[in-house]
Write an enzyme that holds these catalytic residues in place. Sequence first.
Site, PDB file in Angstrom:
ATOM      1  N   ASP A   1      -1.431 -12.486   4.692  1.00 43.83           N
ATOM      2  CA  ASP A   1      -0.842 -11.443   3.852  1.00 43.83           C
ATOM      3  C   ASP A   1      -0.714 -11.944   2.411  1.00 43.83           C
ATOM      4  O   ASP A   1      -0.062 -12.957   2.156  1.00 43.83           O
ATOM      5  CB  ASP A   1       0.538 -11.115   4.448  1.00 43.83           C
ATOM      6  CG  ASP A   1       1.109  -9.823   3.928  1.00 43.83           C
ATOM      7  OD1 ASP A   1       0.603  -9.306   2.921  1.00 43.83           O
ATOM      8  OD2 ASP A   1       2.086  -9.335   4.536  1.00 43.83           O
TER       9      ASP A   1
ATOM     10  N   GLY B   1      -5.123  -2.901   0.877  1.00 42.96           N
ATOM     11  CA  GLY B   1      -6.258  -2.063   0.480  1.00 42.96           C
ATOM     12  C   GLY B   1      -6.650  -2.194  -0.983  1.00 42.96           C
ATOM     13  O   GLY B   1      -7.432  -1.393  -1.487  1.00 42.96           O
TER      14      GLY B   1
ATOM     15  N   ASP C   1       2.152  -0.222   3.669  1.00 38.24           N
ATOM     16  CA  ASP C   1       2.764  -0.150   5.006  1.00 38.24           C
ATOM     17  C   ASP C   1       2.957   1.276   5.534  1.00 38.24           C
ATOM     18  O   ASP C   1       3.355   2.186   4.801  1.00 38.24           O
ATOM     19  CB  ASP C   1       4.133  -0.841   4.998  1.00 38.24           C
ATOM     20  CG  ASP C   1       4.004  -2.339   4.804  1.00 38.24           C
ATOM     21  OD1 ASP C   1       2.930  -2.807   4.380  1.00 38.24           O
ATOM     22  OD2 ASP C   1       4.991  -3.040   5.076  1.00 38.24           O
TER      23      ASP C   1
HETATM   24  C1  GAL Z   1       4.093  -6.856   4.506  1.00 39.50           C
HETATM   25  C2  GAL Z   1       3.057  -6.357   5.488  1.00 39.50           C
HETATM   26  C3  GAL Z   1       3.791  -5.985   6.766  1.00 39.50           C
HETATM   27  C4  GAL Z   1       4.539  -7.195   7.298  1.00 39.50           C
HETATM   28  C5  GAL Z   1       5.458  -7.790   6.221  1.00 39.50           C
HETATM   29  C6  GAL Z   1       6.093  -9.098   6.653  1.00 39.50           C
HETATM   30  O1  GAL Z   1       3.459  -7.210   3.325  1.00 39.50           O
HETATM   31  O2  GAL Z   1       2.377  -5.254   4.958  1.00 39.50           O
HETATM   32  O3  GAL Z   1       2.860  -5.487   7.721  1.00 39.50           O
HETATM   33  O4  GAL Z   1       3.612  -8.153   7.727  1.00 39.50           O
HETATM   34  O5  GAL Z   1       4.746  -8.008   5.024  1.00 39.50           O
HETATM   35  O6  GAL Z   1       6.838  -9.703   5.652  1.00 39.50           O
END
Ligand code: GAL
Length: 402
Positions: free
Chosen positions: A159, A206, A227
Amino acid sequence: MECTVRAKLSGARPRRVLGGLVVAVAALLSPEVHAQTVALTPPMGWNRWNHFAEKIDDATVRKQADAMVSSGMRDAGYVYINIDDTWEAGRNAQGEIQSNQKFPDMKALADYVHSKGLKLGIYSSPGAKTCAGYEGSYNHEEQDAATYAQWGIDYLKYDLCSFDEIMKKAASPEAAHKLMLEAYTKMHNAILKAGRPMVFSLCQYGADHVWEWGASVGGNLWRTTDDISDRYDRMSVIGFQQAGLAKFAGPGHWNDPDMLEVGNGKMKPDEYRTHMALWALLAAPLLAGNDLTTMSPETIAILTNREVIAIDQDKLGKQGDRAWEEGSQEIWVRELEGGAKAVGIFNRFDWPQDIEINVAQFGVPGGMKARDVWAGKDLGIVSGKYRAHVPGHGVVLLKLTH
Ligand code: GAL
């Protein structure tokens, strides 16, 4: 292919016997070859983020794995148990990542999950910190991939999070983009070097048309949006805005419109059926995001519907696309193996509507056998016009075969 490569690259014994040779073979695998060894169909499993967010520990993950088996989800095709963020502690004196007190023994957890016939997924960031502020992999990519391999991890969600700060310091948007690609490639190469096949899931919401380059940095899937949440408005905006992305997906590399919300309680059953049908037409990863230990029979029925899952997992691997839309009505079509087609007739209004489709429009002038998938009913041969009664925010999902 998957088994052969897995047998060659995983497990302590072959590595000891062949030593550096196996590592060298792994290092030679190109992103394309790697993509051929995992995620030949969209990954299926569970991720705890949508329901549990930061409240997660070893015992909870084990209970979810148990429930995945007892609910019949494993037998329906769900495999991955994904921990997501907040498992990380700092690093030891050698710089090795440590799990925090919520996960006292990650290898033991992986062994437990594997003993159930399931696989374990973990999460990190190319930045110094993850999105929830925990330790990321920045400058420790090889070390982290090696640790994951040693624990027995099968899936990594990577991420972007705080890597964004590094990108902001780049001289130009082009330079920032390049840094991002390099960061994903670096972790992909680290996974190959670690010698254990892992699904590599890119998460950067994305940005920069990730679908155009996600596979080239080794991604087996990439998030195409920000999200999701457990609301029809959010889910449907994300789902229907996937139009046009079909050509970027295929076996080993998938568009990911985010995890499922089915069973989290804030949508109606018809809305959850829309969610599941749309994700199946999109060849999207099916990562359940609910508490598997407290599912209603209706939630289990939606998540384990074999015919919907078969559409999602169709071996041809061709993502579906919007074929027609007018106001609140949309028709999405996905080509399946053997000349079959899946057709989703969607009603985006909150009240029922009759929606008429012209079957010939989908290249089947002579008529095809139709089955209403959610109703589990054969409809006989349809040709010419077909009128569907579609519930508010609902879908009629047809499978057409010759
Ligand atoms: C966001 C991600 C989520 C989750 C979260 C955890 O950036 O889009 O799906 O993984 O971080 O901190």
